[in-house]
Scaffold this active site. Structure first.
Site, PDB file in Angstrom:
ATOM      1  N   HIS A 152      -3.676  20.902-105.270  1.00 17.52           N
ATOM      2  CA  HIS A 152      -4.000  19.705-106.069  1.00 17.52           C
ATOM      3  C   HIS A 152      -2.737  18.979-106.549  1.00 17.52           C
ATOM      4  O   HIS A 152      -2.765  18.299-107.571  1.00 17.52           O
ATOM      5  CB  HIS A 152      -4.875  20.072-107.270  1.00 17.52           C
ATOM      6  CG  HIS A 152      -6.072  20.892-106.932  1.00 17.52           C
ATOM      7  ND1 HIS A 152      -7.232  20.350-106.418  1.00 17.52           N
ATOM      8  CD2 HIS A 152      -6.286  22.239-107.005  1.00 17.52           C
ATOM      9  CE1 HIS A 152      -8.109  21.315-106.211  1.00 17.52           C
ATOM     10  NE2 HIS A 152      -7.561  22.470-106.545  1.00 17.52           N
ATOM     11  N   GLU A 286       8.077   7.950 -92.804  1.00 20.77           N
ATOM     12  CA  GLU A 286       7.023   7.008 -93.175  1.00 20.77           C
ATOM     13  C   GLU A 286       6.403   6.358 -91.942  1.00 20.77           C
ATOM     14  O   GLU A 286       5.180   6.173 -91.876  1.00 20.77           O
ATOM     15  CB  GLU A 286       7.597   5.941 -94.107  1.00 20.77           C
ATOM     16  CG  GLU A 286       7.977   6.485 -95.473  1.00 20.77           C
ATOM     17  CD  GLU A 286       8.706   5.488 -96.344  1.00 20.77           C
ATOM     18  OE1 GLU A 286       8.858   5.751 -97.540  1.00 20.77           O
ATOM     19  OE2 GLU A 286       9.137   4.439 -95.813  1.00 20.77           O
ATOM     20  N   TYR A 313     -20.223   4.612 -62.944  1.00 16.72           N
ATOM     21  CA  TYR A 313     -19.045   3.820 -63.278  1.00 16.72           C
ATOM     22  C   TYR A 313     -19.465   2.445 -63.788  1.00 16.72           C
ATOM     23  O   TYR A 313     -20.357   1.796 -63.247  1.00 16.72           O
ATOM     24  CB  TYR A 313     -18.110   3.645 -62.080  1.00 16.72           C
ATOM     25  CG  TYR A 313     -16.866   2.861 -62.434  1.00 16.72           C
ATOM     26  CD1 TYR A 313     -15.791   3.488 -63.054  1.00 16.72           C
ATOM     27  CD2 TYR A 313     -16.787   1.484 -62.219  1.00 16.72           C
ATOM     28  CE1 TYR A 313     -14.659   2.770 -63.430  1.00 16.72           C
ATOM     29  CE2 TYR A 313     -15.660   0.762 -62.586  1.00 16.72           C
ATOM     30  CZ  TYR A 313     -14.604   1.416 -63.197  1.00 16.72           C
ATOM     31  OH  TYR A 313     -13.495   0.707 -63.579  1.00 16.72           O
TER      32      TYR A 313
END
Length: 450
Positions: A152, A286, A313
Site C-alpha cells: 500500500h 518514464e 479469411y
C-alpha cells in the site's frame, strides 16, 4: 494485378486504401524464403519440371539480392509484398508465372508472417535472457543491502535488495516462458492450405514444412488461413512483459526521488531540464512506463478485429500486422534499453536503511517473537498494535524504548527480543523457502545461475 474478372482497373483511391506495402514490405525476405520452399516442392512433385523449378529459384535469389541491396523499389500499384515480388520475378524469369501454382495469398501471407515473427521472437528471446542475467547480477551484488519493503506504499517489513531484484527475475522469467509458448504456437506451417480448402494438385505439405523449419503442416486448411491465435499469444506475452516493465519503472522512478533517494540512476540514461539546472529526470524509465499502454492497445486492437470475423479469411486481417510490428519494435527497444540501464543502477544503502529508522517495520517481528513465547497471534497482534499507537502519541520509536517500557506494555518481552530487534536480524531470520533471508536469496541466485 492478374485479374480477368474485372472490366475496369482499380480506382486510384482504392489502391491507396487497400495497399499494404507500408505494413508488409518488411517481410520481403521471408516471403522469398517461403516461395523458394514452395517452388522446390513443385519441382519434386512434378508440378513443375526440374529445370523450371531451378530457373524460378534462381530468379527468386536475384530478387532477394535486389531487395537486400536496395535496388528493388516496390510499387503501390501491385498492392502488397507478395505481388511485387512475383511481378519482379516474372520480369526476370517468365516462368515465374508458374510460381503461384497450388498457392493462395491467404496461405502465403500466413506462412510469411510466421516466418518473420519467428525470427523476431528468437532474437527477443536472447534479449530477454540478457535482462534476466542483469536481475541475477544485481541480486548477487545487493544481497546484503537492506531496504524497506512496501505494501500500500507504506513501509511494511525490511527486505534484502537482492530479494527485490529476484522478484523481478521471477516475473520476467514467467514472461520468458510466455514467449517460448508464443514461439511454439506458430510452429506449424500453413503453406498448402490454399485460399481456404487446400488444393486438387498433388502437393507435398510435409516437404515445405520441413524446408521452412516448422514442426509440421497445419491440420485444417480453414483454420490455417483464418486463425491468428499465434499473434494473440505474442500480444499476451508482450502485454504482460510491459506491465512488469511499467511496475518496475514506477518503483525506480519513486526511489530515485529526493524524498526516497534509495537508488542512483546512471547519468547517461537521464535527461536535464530546459529551465531548471538542478534536474536529473528519469526519462527513459518514464517513457518505458508510458509505452506500456501502446502495447496493450495493440493487443486489444487485434482482439476486436478478430471478434466478429466469419470463417475464413477476411481482408480485415490485413490490419493484423500493423499493431504487431509496432508492439515488436516497442518491446525490443524497451527490453534492450532497460537491460543497459539496470546494469548501472546503484543503491544508496545508507539512505535506504535509514528509511527504516523511527518507523515500526519490525512490529511483525515483535508479534512473532511473542508467538514463539506461547502468545496467540491475534493477542500478540493486538498488544503490538496498541504499543505502536502509544509510541506514535508520544513521538517515540521502538529504538527509543527501554526494556522497562517494553514490559510495561507487553510483559512477555525480554532482553533476548531486544537483541534481535534490528532490520538486519529481521531479514536474516526470515530464512524460509522463498523468503527474504540472506541465505535464501543466495540459494536462489545459485539455482538460477546454474
Amino acid at each position: 494485378m492478374w485479374h480477368g474478372r474485372f472490366k475496369q482497373g482499380m480506382a486510384e483511391m482504392v489502391k491507396d486504401f487497400t495497399q499494404s506495402l507500408d505494413i508488409d514490405w518488411r517481410m520481403a525476405e521471408c516471403d522469398i524464403q517461403g516461395s523458394i520452399a514452395h517452388v522446390r516442392m513443385l519441382g519434386k512433385t512434378g508440378l513443375l519440371k526440374v529445370d523450371e523449378a531451378e530457373k524460378i529459384e534462381l530468379g527468386l535469389q536475384k530478387v532477394l539480392r535486389e531487395i537486400q541491396n536496395g535496388t528493388f523499389k516496390p510499387s503501390r500499384d501491385l498492392e502488397d509484398v507478395h505481388m511485387n515480388i512475383e511481378a519482379r520475378l516474372t520480369e526476370i524469369e517468365p516462368l515465374g508465372a508458374k510460381l503461384h501454382t497450388a498457392r493462395s495469398r491467404n496461405d502465403q501471407v500466413a506462412t510469411t508472417t510466421r516466418l518473420y515473427l519467428r525470427e523476431r521472437l528468437k532474437s527477443l528471446t536472447l534479449d530477454l535472457r540478457e535482462l534476466l542475467k542483469v536481475f541475477v547480477n544485481n541480486a548477487e551484488h545487493h544481497v546484503n543491502v537492506i531496504i524497506p519493503g512496501y505494501t500500500h506504499m507504506q513501509q511494511a517489513q525490511p527486505i534484502s535488495m537482492g530479494h527485490y531484484w529476484l522478484a523481478w527475475y521471477e516475473a520476467f522469467k514467467r514472461d520468458s516462458s510466455r514467449l517460448d509458448f508464443a514461439l511454439d504456437s506458430l510452429n506449424e506451417c500453413p503453406l498448402g492450405a490454399g485460399a481456404l480448402a487446400g488444393s486438387t494438385l498433388p502437393i507435398d505439405r510435409e516437404m515445405t514444412s520441413e524446408i521452412l523449419g516448422f514442426s509440421s503442416p497445419t491440420r485444417n486448411s480453414l483454420d490455417s488461413v483464418a486463425q491468428r491465435d499465434y499473434m494473440t499469444d505474442y500480444h499476451y506475452f508482450a502485454s504482460m512483459l510491459m506491465i512488469h516493465v511499467s511496475r518496475l519503472c514506477n518503483d525506480l522512478i519513486n526511489w530515485n526521488t529526493q524524498e526516497f533517494a534509495f537508488i542512483v540512476l546512471p547519468d547517461e540514461f537521464c535527461t536535464g531540464s530546459s529551465m531548471m539546472p538542478q534536474k536529473k529526470n528519469p526519462d527513459v524509465l518514464e517513457l518505458a512506463r508510458g509505452k506500456t499502454g501502446q502495447v496493450i492497445g495493440n493487443f486489444i486492437d487485434l482482439l476486436f478485429t478478430l471478434k466478429g470475423l466469419p470463417m475464413t479469411y477476411n481482408r480485415d486481417l490485413q490490419e493484423d500486422k500493423r499493431g504487431l510490428w509496432a508492439s515488436l519494435d516497442t518491446v525490443e527497444s524497451v527490453v534492450r534499453i532497460l537491460t543497459a540501464l539496470l546494469a548501472k543502477v546503484d543503491v544508496n544503502e545508507k539512505v535506504a536503511l535509514s528509511g527504516l529508522e523511527k518507523g515500526y517495520s519490525l512490529a511483525t517481528d515483535v508479534a512473532e517473537y511473542l508467538v514463539s513465547k506461547g502468545v496467540p497471534f491475534r493477542d500478540a497482534h493486538m498488544k503490538v498494535g496498541k504499543l505502536v499507537g502509544w509510541c506514535i502519541e508520544n513521538n517515540l520509536s521502538f529504538e527509543d524504548l527501554t526494556l522497562t517500557q517494553w514490559q510495561e506494555h507487553i510483559p512477555e518481552v525480554d532482553e533476548a527480543m531486544l537483541k534481535i530487534l534490528s532490520p538486519r536480524e529481521s531479514v536474516r531470520r526470515r530464512n524460509v523457502f522463498g523468503g527474504t533471508g540472506f541465505d535464501q536469496v543466495m540459494e536462489r541466485i545459485q539455482e538460477v545461475n546454474l
